[in-house]
Design an enzyme around this catalytic site. Structure first.
Site, mmCIF file in Angstrom:
data_model
loop_
_atom_site.group_PDB
_atom_site.id
_atom_site.type_symbol
_atom_site.label_atom_id
_atom_site.label_comp_id
_atom_site.label_asym_id
_atom_site.label_seq_id
_atom_site.Cartn_x
_atom_site.Cartn_y
_atom_site.Cartn_z
ATOM 1 N N GLY A 101 0.845 -1.193 0.000
ATOM 2 C CA GLY A 101 0.000 0.000 0.000
ATOM 3 C C GLY A 101 0.876 1.236 0.000
ATOM 4 O O GLY A 101 2.102 1.141 0.149
ATOM 5 N N LYS A 102 0.300 2.383 -0.196
ATOM 6 C CA LYS A 102 1.054 3.648 -0.124
ATOM 7 C C LYS A 102 0.068 4.781 0.085
ATOM 8 O O LYS A 102 -1.109 4.644 -0.246
ATOM 9 C CB LYS A 102 1.830 3.864 -1.434
ATOM 10 C CG LYS A 102 3.033 4.755 -1.289
ATOM 11 C CD LYS A 102 4.240 3.988 -0.783
ATOM 12 C CE LYS A 102 5.453 4.860 -0.606
ATOM 13 N NZ LYS A 102 6.646 4.042 -0.306
#
Ligand code: NAD
Length: 414
Positions: A101-102
């Site tokens: 994720g980011k």
């Protein structure tokens, strides 16, 4: 090519050899969830600013989504999407039990004072809180976010959860659940990877010259550990310029200098000659380590790179076109998803320590890090030799196989 398109391109290069069903490929090419949020901030002069915030969850087949968040004006959905996918492949390539994720906020943090930055962080946490969690999605520091910001993050998360959920974010200060060795971990991992490559190539580190672009957290610790291993670091740079010395730079002295220099930059460091960014990237060295920014080795300059070895300490420093030129020229490149995975690996150790409420000494952290980086490097190196692949395609191949296997075990496509 955008960052998301570049990550997809490298994914597809490996996927071609894997005979994936079109539907599975589509699941891997697109994020599982994307959240866009409004992040309002009343500044201390009374004006209201409204920023855009993002959290992209690419894939969680192998474990909670994992990846940092950045504060930078260039943050947009495309960039966050590309970086989220990169995290899935990185965690799988080094075999730690996370997905990818980011996140980020499109803001220039240097226009805010500390109290405003803290308020912005707390509002961002409350906006993304519905989709994150200790066992769900675990953010961490990235560009312009540091341990202090993670401290503000965990305080707001605890308040919202009405519980101690310190494992909801990594990269925290030591006193509130951070791990020993986390600050140095990315650079230590880059150095471990570089030294492992030299070992398999039969090259003596003490005979190697090295150039490092970027002297922030990642670049400075990378240079430090390679200097300690006997390599001659002949050029480094930061946003204030490039610094060269054919005899070898005194890296510990440069790090010491940055502790008290203006904005912690190298500008004014006495024992080096000024060099340009192009001279650093294209100079005659044995090992080139881009450790600053995206898109540094491109179709414009790849033909002029003289180093026979490139280690991608930064995320996405080489564009697909630049990568193709380096490959044609027989340059050995260690990809970002392997080279800079030391940071997320020690983030994983921090999370394990938080969940167990049992804290390790620094030797234990570093021993586990070394074992994971060496095993990952060797698996990827061996596959590359066996199937005649580049190290990048071998790393993606191993990563994709692991993610697909996990999806299969969960019955996601039967
Ligand atoms: P940082 O902000 O600490 O350092 C960035 C460095 O790059 C600074 O020295 C800055 O002055 C320099 N820089 C900026 N523009 C430059 C330019 N035009 N020319 C030369 N130098 C320039 O950031 P960091 O944490 O060291 O991250 C650097 C890279 O490593 C990023 O791509 C990041 O995503 C990646 N990375 C970092 C970690 C980590 O744990 N810190 C982990 C994995 C990947």
């Amino acid at each position: 090519m955008s960052l998301a398109a570049a990550t997809k391109y490298f994914f597809e290069q490996a996927a071609q050899g894997l005979d994936l069903e079109p539907g599975v490929k589509q699941m891997l090419e697109t994020p599982q969830r994307e959240l866009l949020v409004q992040v309002p901030l009343v500044k201390e002069d009374g004006t209201l600013e409204v920023y855009s915030g993002f959290r992209v969850q690419h894939n969680d087949a192998r474990g909670p989504f994992k990846g940092g968040f950045r504060f930078h004006p260039s943050v947009d959905l495309d960039e966050v999407r590309g970086l989220a996918a990169l995290m899935t492949w990185k965690c799988a390539a080094v075999n730690i039990p996370y997905g990818g994720g980011k996140g980020g906020v499109a803001v220039d943090p240097f226009t805010l004072n500390k109290r405003e930055l803290k308020q912005l962080t707390r509002t961002f946490v409350s906006k993304i809180f519905p989709i994150i969690g200790q066992k769900v999605d675990v953010p961490a520091p990235d560009v312009n976010t540091n341990a202090e910001v993670m401290g503000w993050f965990v305080d707001k998360a605890n308040e919202l959860a009405r519980d101690d959920v310190r494992g909801i974010v990594t990269g925290k200060p030591i006193g509130i659940g951070g791990s020993l060795g986390r600050t140095e971990a990315t650079g230590r991992g880059v150095a471990l990877t570089t030294l492992r490559l030299l070992k398999w190539l039969g090259k003596d580190p003490t005979k190697m010259t090295v150039a490092v672009q970027g002297f922030g957290n990642n670049g400075s610790w990378t240079a430090y550990y390679l200097h300690q291993a006997g390599c001659r670091i002949v050029a480094v740079s930061d946003v204030s310029g490039g610094f060269g010395n054919e005899e070898g730079l005194d890296i510990p002295a440069m790090m010491e200098y940055c502790k008290t220099s203006d904005k912690h930059l190298l500008a004014g460091y006495p024992d080096a000659d000024p060099i340009s960014n192009a001279e650093l990237l294209e100079g005659k060295v044995d090992i080139l380590i881009p450790a600053a920014l995206e898109n540094q080795i491109t179709k414009e300059n790849a033909a002029r790179i003289q180093a026979p070895i490139v280690i991608e300490a930064a995320n996405a420093p080489t564009t697909p076109e630049g990568d193709a030129i380096l490959n044609e020229r027989g340059i050995t490149l260690v990809p970002d998803i392997l080279a800079n995975a030391g940071g997320v690996t020690v983030s994983y150790f921090e999370w394990v320590q938080n969940l167990q409420s049992f804290y390790w000494d620094e030797d234990t952290v570093n021993t586990h890090l070394t074992n994971i980086m060496h095993k990952a490097f060797d698996d990827i190196w061996n596959l590359a030799k066996e199937r005649d692949l580049t190290l990048r395609t071998a790393a993606y191949t191993i990563a994709i196989e692991r993610v697909v296997e996990a999806m299969k075990m969960k019955g996601l496509f039967v």
